[in-house]
Design a protein around this motif. Structure first.
Motif, PDB file in Angstrom:
ATOM      1  N   GLY A 129     -17.753  68.815  37.100  1.00 26.43           N
ATOM      2  CA  GLY A 129     -17.996  67.664  35.627  1.00 26.43           C
ATOM      3  C   GLY A 129     -16.489  67.947  35.162  1.00 26.43           C
ATOM      4  O   GLY A 129     -15.418  67.948  35.137  1.00 26.43           O
ATOM      5  N   GLY A 136     -24.920  70.281  37.531  1.00 30.02           N
ATOM      6  CA  GLY A 136     -23.678  69.524  38.947  1.00 30.02           C
ATOM      7  C   GLY A 136     -22.613  70.118  39.821  1.00 30.02           C
ATOM      8  O   GLY A 136     -22.834  71.005  40.064  1.00 30.02           O
ATOM      9  N   GLY A 178     -27.029  63.750  33.064  1.00 29.76           N
ATOM     10  CA  GLY A 178     -25.518  64.101  33.282  1.00 29.76           C
ATOM     11  C   GLY A 178     -24.892  64.247  32.265  1.00 29.76           C
ATOM     12  O   GLY A 178     -24.109  65.344  32.557  1.00 29.76           O
ATOM     13  N   ASP A 234     -19.954  63.741  37.837  1.00 27.74           N
ATOM     14  CA  ASP A 234     -21.034  63.986  38.449  1.00 27.74           C
ATOM     15  C   ASP A 234     -22.096  64.154  36.609  1.00 27.74           C
ATOM     16  O   ASP A 234     -23.536  64.145  36.495  1.00 27.74           O
ATOM     17  CB  ASP A 234     -22.132  64.165  38.761  1.00 27.74           C
ATOM     18  N   PHE A 235     -21.064  65.016  36.000  1.00 33.58           N
ATOM     19  CA  PHE A 235     -21.822  65.696  34.818  1.00 33.58           C
ATOM     20  C   PHE A 235     -21.281  65.156  33.795  1.00 33.58           C
ATOM     21  O   PHE A 235     -19.269  66.008  34.377  1.00 33.58           O
ATOM     22  CB  PHE A 235     -22.227  66.997  35.161  1.00 33.58           C
ATOM     23  N   CYS A 257     -19.883  67.704  29.971  1.00 37.14           N
ATOM     24  CA  CYS A 257     -20.620  68.289  28.469  1.00 37.14           C
ATOM     25  C   CYS A 257     -19.373  68.371  27.834  1.00 37.14           C
ATOM     26  O   CYS A 257     -18.509  68.263  27.562  1.00 37.14           O
ATOM     27  CB  CYS A 257     -20.082  69.877  29.307  1.00 37.14           C
TER      28      CYS A 257
END
Length: 403
Positions: free
Chosen positions: A149, A146, A127, A281-282, A284
């Motif tokens: 994020g 997702g 993730g 849930d993610f 970057c």
């Protein structure tokens, strides 16, 4: 495989496609290689609105460049990984790939740029991805990354991609600074980050941000603004831009479950006791870009370190020629800039190679000079400036003529 071409271009991004087109139009037999399944490079993930209201659609721009190259007679092969190149005794280059060897007296490396890593605890959890990976998954592969994020890092590139993710309807809980360490450098310094964000304030979605940016040109005013900058951030593209918070750790057992963040001082120092978890849930990670120049190093090309261009770049002249006979470079391998600049550089490289190869329809020196001038114009008009000193750094790099 033992196939001979006049020119082999490595990298079918904007620079490589433009170069292949101009060289093939001059009458050269051109082969364009790329390891991805489709030509276009980073263009395939780009989508943004320009100040005049027009949309820059990278997929469409790539299609036009591919069409131009193919109509000119260039041969494009995708799914081909170039593993090495070397100069042979017959004054040509041998290109080693996963599909055999190719030979040509001229080679153009247009391999683009790669994303820098900015590790922190938990960054190996499923993730977690680079901001560029999120762009490709969203705009190219049409995969939802997702439901909620967090973006760690506030570069010009990151903010452009955040805009694209929001256009795709992806929910972002916050944009925060990376933790301060040897790798993050100024990316964890609130004042330095604010200064970099001001360079593209004209793209800000609100008038307050646009006009407020004009008042923060001095370091003293930026320091004052940071003192009163709200800890919860200001909303940009409906996402909290939190200049006074940094990521400490990405948390989760089998996948991303959230990010532990902390308030920071105006100097970027975490404030003890302010830690909290933002559910996500993610994640970057935006660590910036650097020139992808390994093949130039394998070929034996000399390098110079130019921070304003993203790091180590192959030595080259304004005509994109390196000191090695027959080897040229163009695009982000020469320094991180916009796709439009890469296209203009690719045209210069293709024309320069056509002259040196004595192509049937080789351009005159005046045409090459016009193309070089177009690179400068494109750079000055670029929507996204990755560094304010790019033009000056380029001029300094080109002071030593490459012959």
């Amino acid at each position: 495989m033992n196939t001979f071409y006049d020119l082999i271009v490595v990298g079918a991004g904007p620079a490589g496609l433009a170069a292949a087109c101009s060289a093939a139009q001059a009458g050269l037999k051109v082969l364009l290689l790329d390891e991805f399944m489709k030509p276009g490079g980073r263009l395939l993930g780009q989508l943004h609105q320009e100040p005049g209201g027009a949309w820059w659609n990278g997929i469409r721009e790539a299609e036009l460049l591919v069409l131009g190259a193919r109509n000119a007679g260039a041969h494009i092969q995708t799914g081909v990984s170039v593993t090495g190149l070397n100069r042979t005794s017959d004054n040509s280059w041998t290109i080693w790939t996963n599909q055999g060897c190719y030979h040509a007296p001229f080679v153009l490396l247009a391999t683009g740029a790669a994303e820098s890593a900015n590790p922190l605890p938990g960054w190996t959890l499923p993730g977690v991805m680079s901001i560029g990976a999120a762009q490709v998954m969203t705009n190219v592969q049409r995969v939802r990354v997702g439901n909620r994020g967090v973006v760690i890092g506030m570069s010009v590139l990151a903010m452009a991609i955040v805009s694209e993710l929001r256009l795709a309807g992806i929910n972002l809980a916050a944009i925060v600074l990376p933790p301060g360490n040897a790798l993050s450098g100024n990316a964890s310094d609130p004042e330095a980050v604010l200064g970099s964000l001001l360079r593209f304030a004209d793209l800000a979605p609100s008038a307050m941000l646009k006009y407020g940016a004009k008042l923060l040109q001095s370091s003293m005013l930026r320091k004052l603004a940071l003192t009163f900058f709200p800890k919860q951030g200001i909303r940009m593209l409906d996402v909290p831009l939190q200049l006074r918070r940094c990521a400490i750790e990405i948390v989760g057992r089998d996948a991303v479950e959230g990010v532990l963040i902390a308030d920071v001082t105006a100097r970027g120092e975490p404030i003890a006791g302010s830690e909290r978890i933002v559910e996500a849930d993610f994640v970057c990670i935006a660590g910036g870009l650097y020139p992808l120049a390994e093949l130039a190093a394998v070929a034996g090309c000399p390098f110079r370190y130019v921070p304003e261009l993203g790091g180590h770049v192959p030595v080259h002249g304004e005509n994109m020629q390196t000191p090695l006979p027959g080897l040229y470079v163009a695009g982000n391998i020469t320094g991180v800039e916009s796709a439009k600049v890469a296209i203009a550089q690719g045209t210069v490289a293709g024309l320069s190679i056509a002259i040196n190869a004595a192509a049937k329809k080789a351009p005159g020196e005046a045409e090459v000079k016009d193309a070089m001038a177009q690179v400068k114009r494109t750079r000055s008009e670029a929507l996204i400036q990755f560094h304010p000193d790019i033009a000056r750094s380029r001029a300094k790099l080109y002071q030593t003529e490459i012959v």
